[in-house]
Motif scaffolding. Structure first.
Motif, PDB file in Angstrom:
ATOM      1  N   GLY A   1      16.282 107.939  16.388  1.00 37.06           N
ATOM      2  CA  GLY A   1      15.687 109.184  17.013  1.00 37.06           C
ATOM      3  C   GLY A   1      16.800 110.177  17.454  1.00 37.06           C
TER       4      GLY A   1
ATOM      5  N   LEU B   1      10.734 112.124  14.650  1.00 42.48           N
ATOM      6  CA  LEU B   1      10.542 112.332  15.955  1.00 42.48           C
ATOM      7  C   LEU B   1       9.007 112.552  16.428  1.00 42.48           C
TER       8      LEU B   1
ATOM      9  N   PRO C   1      13.118 109.732  20.891  1.00 42.69           N
ATOM     10  CA  PRO C   1      14.454 110.303  20.778  1.00 42.69           C
ATOM     11  C   PRO C   1      15.653 109.674  21.364  1.00 42.69           C
TER      12      PRO C   1
END
Length: 189
Positions: free
Chosen positions: A122, A111, A117
């Protein structure tokens, strides 16, 4: 004549990629380097992992299995003792960050490095981080304490602090302090 399929190729590729990703980062490692490290052909790598994202996701899945197993083992037998289980959770993280060769949590590393994300790896990394937070929240909810949300936040800050402080200073001292602090928080709750 075509060569027979190598049943160990997928694991060998994942082992090689995992070591490279963990020590150097996702972006720094190219697929050609993974092919060389795994000792396979490019076509074999792409047969098992059609894209780098799929290989990264498999690496993160493997890390999750290892870390979840380690966390489950740390709290095994403590189902009826949530205070002890909370200390065990923090101690497990402390032991992990003080281990030789530790270079950060694979999910937090992803991350931080990729800063996205929302892609598949992610989202998986965020799910794993949130899963540990939920474990802390569940254990605190089992306690009969005033302000359980505040206690959960404080324990979580200790966990995150351990991960964040790992590259700096004396990790063993930080680990001992974090375990002591969670014990103090629980005694005062």
């Amino acid at each position: 004549m075509p060569r027979p399929a190598d049943p160990a190729a997928r694991e060998r590729i994942l082992d090689a990629a995992g070591k490279l990703f963990y020590t150097r980062g996702i972006r720094a490692v190219g697929m050609a380097e993974i092919v060389a490290a795994a000792g396979c052909g490019k076509n074999v790598l792409y047969r098992h992992f059609p894209s780098k994202d799929e290989l990264v996701l498999a690496y993160l899945h493997r890390a999750a299995e290892q870390l979840d197993g380690s966390m489950d083992a740390a709290v095994a037998g403590l189902d009826e003792i949530p205070r002890a289980a909370l200390v065990a959770v923090v101690r497990e993280v402390a032991d992990r960050v003080t281990a030789r060769g530790y270079r950060g949590c694979p999910f937090r590393n992803y991350l931080r490095e990729m800063r996205d994300p929302t892609d598949l790896p992610g989202r998986f990394a965020m799910t794993e981080v949130r899963g540990l937070r939920k474990r802390v929240d569940r254990l605190v909810a089992e306690l009969d304490v005033d302000e359980p949300d505040l206690l959960a936040d404080r324990v979580w800050l200790l966990v995150e602090g351990l991960y964040a402080s790992a590259p700096y200073g004396d990790r063993k001292e930080a680990a001992t302090t974090a375990v002591g602090l969670v014990q103090e928080l629980l005694a005062a709750a």
